[in-house]
Write a protein that holds these residues in place. Structure first.
Motif, mmCIF file in Angstrom:
data_model
loop_
_atom_site.group_PDB
_atom_site.id
_atom_site.type_symbol
_atom_site.label_atom_id
_atom_site.label_comp_id
_atom_site.label_asym_id
_atom_site.label_seq_id
_atom_site.Cartn_x
_atom_site.Cartn_y
_atom_site.Cartn_z
ATOM 1 N N ARG A 362 0.821 -1.206 0.000
ATOM 2 C CA ARG A 362 0.000 0.000 0.000
ATOM 3 C C ARG A 362 0.860 1.263 0.000
ATOM 4 O O ARG A 362 0.512 2.265 -0.636
ATOM 5 C CB ARG A 362 -0.931 -0.012 1.214
ATOM 6 C CG ARG A 362 -1.984 1.061 1.175
ATOM 7 C CD ARG A 362 -3.101 0.755 2.124
ATOM 8 N NE ARG A 362 -2.699 0.893 3.514
ATOM 9 C CZ ARG A 362 -3.536 0.712 4.542
ATOM 10 N NH1 ARG A 362 -4.779 0.352 4.299
ATOM 11 N NH2 ARG A 362 -3.122 0.850 5.771
ATOM 12 N N THR A 363 1.984 1.217 0.705
ATOM 13 C CA THR A 363 2.865 2.381 0.728
ATOM 14 C C THR A 363 3.455 2.653 -0.645
ATOM 15 O O THR A 363 3.547 3.812 -1.084
ATOM 16 C CB THR A 363 3.989 2.160 1.756
ATOM 17 O OG1 THR A 363 3.404 1.929 3.047
ATOM 18 C CG2 THR A 363 4.902 3.366 1.824
ATOM 19 N N VAL A 364 3.835 1.598 -1.355
ATOM 20 C CA VAL A 364 4.425 1.776 -2.679
ATOM 21 C C VAL A 364 3.395 2.306 -3.672
ATOM 22 O O VAL A 364 3.657 3.218 -4.458
ATOM 23 C CB VAL A 364 5.042 0.450 -3.170
ATOM 24 C CG1 VAL A 364 5.461 0.562 -4.630
ATOM 25 C CG2 VAL A 364 6.234 0.070 -2.307
ATOM 26 N N PHE A 369 5.658 11.809 -4.434
ATOM 27 C CA PHE A 369 6.978 12.420 -4.466
ATOM 28 C C PHE A 369 7.085 13.458 -3.350
ATOM 29 O O PHE A 369 6.073 14.033 -2.915
ATOM 30 C CB PHE A 369 7.228 13.084 -5.818
ATOM 31 C CG PHE A 369 7.462 12.114 -6.935
ATOM 32 C CD1 PHE A 369 8.629 11.367 -6.994
ATOM 33 C CD2 PHE A 369 6.520 11.938 -7.940
ATOM 34 C CE1 PHE A 369 8.852 10.476 -8.018
ATOM 35 C CE2 PHE A 369 6.734 11.044 -8.971
ATOM 36 C CZ PHE A 369 7.913 10.310 -9.006
ATOM 37 N N PRO A 370 8.290 13.713 -2.861
ATOM 38 C CA PRO A 370 8.435 14.724 -1.806
ATOM 39 C C PRO A 370 8.100 16.116 -2.322
ATOM 40 O O PRO A 370 8.160 16.395 -3.516
ATOM 41 C CB PRO A 370 9.920 14.607 -1.403
ATOM 42 C CG PRO A 370 10.591 13.986 -2.589
ATOM 43 C CD PRO A 370 9.577 13.068 -3.210
ATOM 44 N N PHE A 371 7.740 16.982 -1.382
ATOM 45 C CA PHE A 371 7.408 18.371 -1.714
ATOM 46 C C PHE A 371 8.629 19.032 -2.347
ATOM 47 O O PHE A 371 9.764 18.822 -1.905
ATOM 48 C CB PHE A 371 6.983 19.096 -0.436
ATOM 49 C CG PHE A 371 6.591 20.520 -0.651
ATOM 50 C CD1 PHE A 371 5.322 20.849 -1.099
ATOM 51 C CD2 PHE A 371 7.509 21.541 -0.414
ATOM 52 C CE1 PHE A 371 4.966 22.178 -1.301
ATOM 53 C CE2 PHE A 371 7.167 22.862 -0.614
ATOM 54 C CZ PHE A 371 5.887 23.177 -1.054
ATOM 55 N N GLY A 378 0.579 11.679 -9.567
ATOM 56 C CA GLY A 378 -0.585 11.295 -10.348
ATOM 57 C C GLY A 378 -0.261 11.086 -11.816
ATOM 58 O O GLY A 378 -0.764 10.147 -12.451
ATOM 59 N N TYR A 379 0.595 11.934 -12.365
ATOM 60 C CA TYR A 379 0.957 11.784 -13.772
ATOM 61 C C TYR A 379 1.829 10.545 -13.988
ATOM 62 O O TYR A 379 1.747 9.893 -15.040
ATOM 63 C CB TYR A 379 1.682 13.039 -14.253
ATOM 64 C CG TYR A 379 0.795 14.264 -14.233
ATOM 65 C CD1 TYR A 379 -0.103 14.509 -15.265
ATOM 66 C CD2 TYR A 379 0.839 15.154 -13.173
ATOM 67 C CE1 TYR A 379 -0.922 15.622 -15.246
ATOM 68 C CE2 TYR A 379 0.014 16.273 -13.139
ATOM 69 C CZ TYR A 379 -0.859 16.503 -14.178
ATOM 70 O OH TYR A 379 -1.686 17.596 -14.160
ATOM 71 N N LEU A 380 2.652 10.201 -12.991
ATOM 72 C CA LEU A 380 3.388 8.941 -13.079
ATOM 73 C C LEU A 380 2.429 7.759 -13.051
ATOM 74 O O LEU A 380 2.635 6.764 -13.767
ATOM 75 C CB LEU A 380 4.394 8.845 -11.927
ATOM 76 C CG LEU A 380 5.221 7.563 -11.879
ATOM 77 C CD1 LEU A 380 6.067 7.409 -13.135
ATOM 78 C CD2 LEU A 380 6.095 7.536 -10.632
ATOM 79 N N ALA A 381 1.364 7.855 -12.247
ATOM 80 C CA ALA A 381 0.357 6.792 -12.217
ATOM 81 C C ALA A 381 -0.352 6.664 -13.565
ATOM 82 O O ALA A 381 -0.683 5.555 -13.996
ATOM 83 C CB ALA A 381 -0.662 7.067 -11.103
#
Length: 602
Positions: A362-364, A369-371, A378-381
């Motif tokens: 679930r964490t993965v 990404f960090p601030f 979301g775009y990587l998803a």
């Protein structure tokens, strides 16, 4: 009880207690159960705590470790085997629907008078995709008709939009397997609904715009002029390579006959494939190595010799049953296998994804990404969803795998939303590569239809994802999931209305002519928009409305509440799965204890 503060002051009552008293007074005299108190305190859409009650690895003995390792291996093999059978059952289900509805779909596509109406074209795309259970098959029919000059590109745009909407029925059917648990069903059905809501919102936005100015058609023409394309090779089909050894033993269909069902070349023959190749007859006096023996080419065979046809080897290759009978048999068997595999997958996922393993997965999957680069997650998803769909060559399989993971609480709705959007993009890239494999004469028209499909989904992402406040499918899906978790029969009603009854009614009205369709559907759509506007104003700006319209209390109860309908469904189907949840013990205690109610200030 309220807690005391220094100085004799009393702390204000909590929101939950005020809500309890308000509901108890407001619902006096009614029989509708109130929602549980715990639902007001905790977010029902929050990912559940995945607790592992088993012993840790260090606490186990040697025999216990071996037993756990073997059990984990068996669960992993069972999960992979169930997933493989699930994909095969989807393929068989698609073949069953093609046998049952492919010729009907061809007859629908041939009516060019009806297809001239954009709304009718949209509905036809939805119905055909529901009939054949394959957006790829529906798209190939549209491409073949455009390439054969039986359908213009402008008329194919609404059909492509309908194909995009119809493919979301698979994820909705998959979510039904988790209707046994309300929380899992809320998350699973919300995940399937967010896909359909996105498609419908994109269609409602772009269809009027396309009918007025044709931006998708013009954009695809510009892309074709800018690119110099040549016919390429067929797109790789990795999933078919894995499933064909099993599915081809059950049934094989003639792809050319299915594609020709939408053209004037269609015949009344069976869609079941009877012959799977031909064998050239051997010339007497010559062996297969005649070229090496004579130091030259083999002698040519005469034109009078005919090749020997090789029969296919599957269950229905030599059967005398009609396509309808075979389709019904395959439909019943594939649905039984599909439901069994889904239930088994959900059970195995719930058993495997516990404790540290579940937390790591679930964490993965939900990591950001960090601030200040969190917005890139979301775009990587989206890219991951597009890539996985391209590898699997099926958006239905990818969405059907995402929905159970949402139900068990591994993937959040906010993360599943971009994954599903990427799946829409991935299935269009597959169509683009398939169009590149077309003959040179058919290449421009086939590629333009594929580009229109790609630009349609890309425009939907620009509309409903790029700007965070415009991500309307997420709150709408949550509201819909809460509703279906309380009244589970709403999910069946949504499935029948969205993908069958309303499209059939619209198609029937379109047969009567555009004037009849506009005269009947126009007032209905206007009334729905007016009701939605009043509902929004009641929640946000009630002072802007007349006093009579600030609430729906003046309407009959069956028009403003689902409780009468729920009682009616409960009488017709007295099952626990369809009934609303009973009141929690804590809430019942509060209602029955007058001291608790008297202690709260209103």
């Amino acid at each position: 009880m309220p807690s005391s503060l220094p100085g004799g002051q009393v702390s204000p009552p909590t929101l939950d207690s005020v809500g309890l008293v308000d509901r108890s007074l407001g619902n006096a005299g009614t029989s509708s159960p109130a929602p549980a108190v715990e639902e007001g305190a905790a977010d029902p859409w929050a990912l559940p705590q995945l607790k592992d009650t088993s012993q840790s690895w260090q606490e186990l003995s040697a025999a216990g470790r071996v037993r756990r390792a073997l059990l984990g291996l068996l669960k992993a093999c069972g999960l992979l085997g169930s997933l493989y059978l699930f994909v095969c059952s989807l393929d068989i289900l698609s073949s069953a629907f093609q046998l049952l509805g492919s010729k009907v779909a061809g007859d629908i596509f041939k009516d060019n008078v009806v297809l001239s109406n954009p709304v009718a074209g949209l509905v036809i795309g939805v119905l055909v995709t529901v009939l054949v259970q394959s957006s790829s098959t529906s798209s190939s029919i549209v491409v073949s008709m455009v390439a054969s000059n039986l359908l213009h590109v402008r008329e194919s745009v609404p059909i492509v939009m309908g194909v995009n909407v119809g493919t979301s029925i698979t994820s909705t059917l998959v979510s039904m397997a988790q209707s046994g648990d309300r929380d899992e069903f809320r998350r699973a059905f919300g995940g399937s609904a967010v896909h359909g809501i996105f498609n419908w919102l994109t269609v409602l936005t772009l269809l009027p715009l396309e009918s007025a100015a044709a931006p998708l058609e013009r954009l695809s023409e510009l892309a074709l002029r800018a690119a110099s394309l040549q016919p390429g090779t067929q797109a790789p089909d990795i999933l078919k390579v894995l499933t064909q050894p099993l599915t081809h033993l059950i049934v094989q269909l003639d792809a050319d006959a299915i594609a020709n069902s939408a053209t004037h070349n269609a015949t009344n023959g069976s869609l079941i494939k009877r012959w799977c190749g031909a064998r050239e007859p051997t010339v007497p006096g010559n062996s297969s190595d005649c070229g090496a023996a004579t130091s030259g080419p083999c002698p040519e065979t005469s034109g009078s010799t005919t090749a020997e046809q090789l029969p296919c080897h599957h269950l229905f290759s030599g059967s005398a049953l009609s396509d309808l009978a075979v389709g019904l048999i395959l439909l019943a068997g594939s649905l039984l296998a599909l439901c069994s595999c889904l239930v088994l997958i959900v059970k195995l996922l719930s058993s495997v994804l516990r404790g540290r393993i579940a937390q790591a997965v679930r964490t993965v999957l939900n990591a950001d990404f960090p601030f200040p680069f969190g917005w890139l997650s979301g775009y990587l998803a989206i890219l991951v969803g597009a890539g996985m769909t391209f590898v699997l060559q099926s958006s239905s399989v990818f969405t059907a795998a995402i929905v159970p993971l949402m139900g068990v609480g591994v993937i959040s709705l906010e993360r599943a939303y971009p994954l599903l959007l990427g799946s829409n993009i991935g299935t269009t890239t597959t169509a683009l590569l398939a169009a590149l494999a077309s003959p040179p004469k058919m290449l421009p028209s086939a590629l333009q239809v594929a580009l229109i499909h790609f630009f349609f989904n890309a425009a939907g992402i620009l509309l409903w994802y790029v700007v965070p406040p415009l991500r309307l499918p997420i709150p709408l899906a949550k509201h819909f999931g809460d509703l279906t978790a309380r009244y589970r029969w709403v999910a069946v009603a949504y499935l029948l209305l969205s993908f069958l009854l309303l499209p059939l009614a619209t198609f029937g009205l379109s047969l009567a002519g555009p004037a009849v369709l506009a005269g009947v559907a126009g007032p209905g759509v206007a009334l729905l928009l007016l009701v939605a506007l009043i509902h929004v104003l009641q929640r946000r700006r009630p002072a802007w409305l007349p006093r009579a319209l600030r609430s729906w209390a003046w309407l009959p109860r069956w028009l403003r509440s689902l409780e009468p309908w729920d009682r009616l469904v409960g009488r017709c189907c007295p099952c626990r799965a369809c009934s609303p949840p009973p009141a929690a013990a804590k809430e019942a205690h509060c209602y029955e204890n007058p001291e608790v109610l008297a202690s709260q200030r209103l």
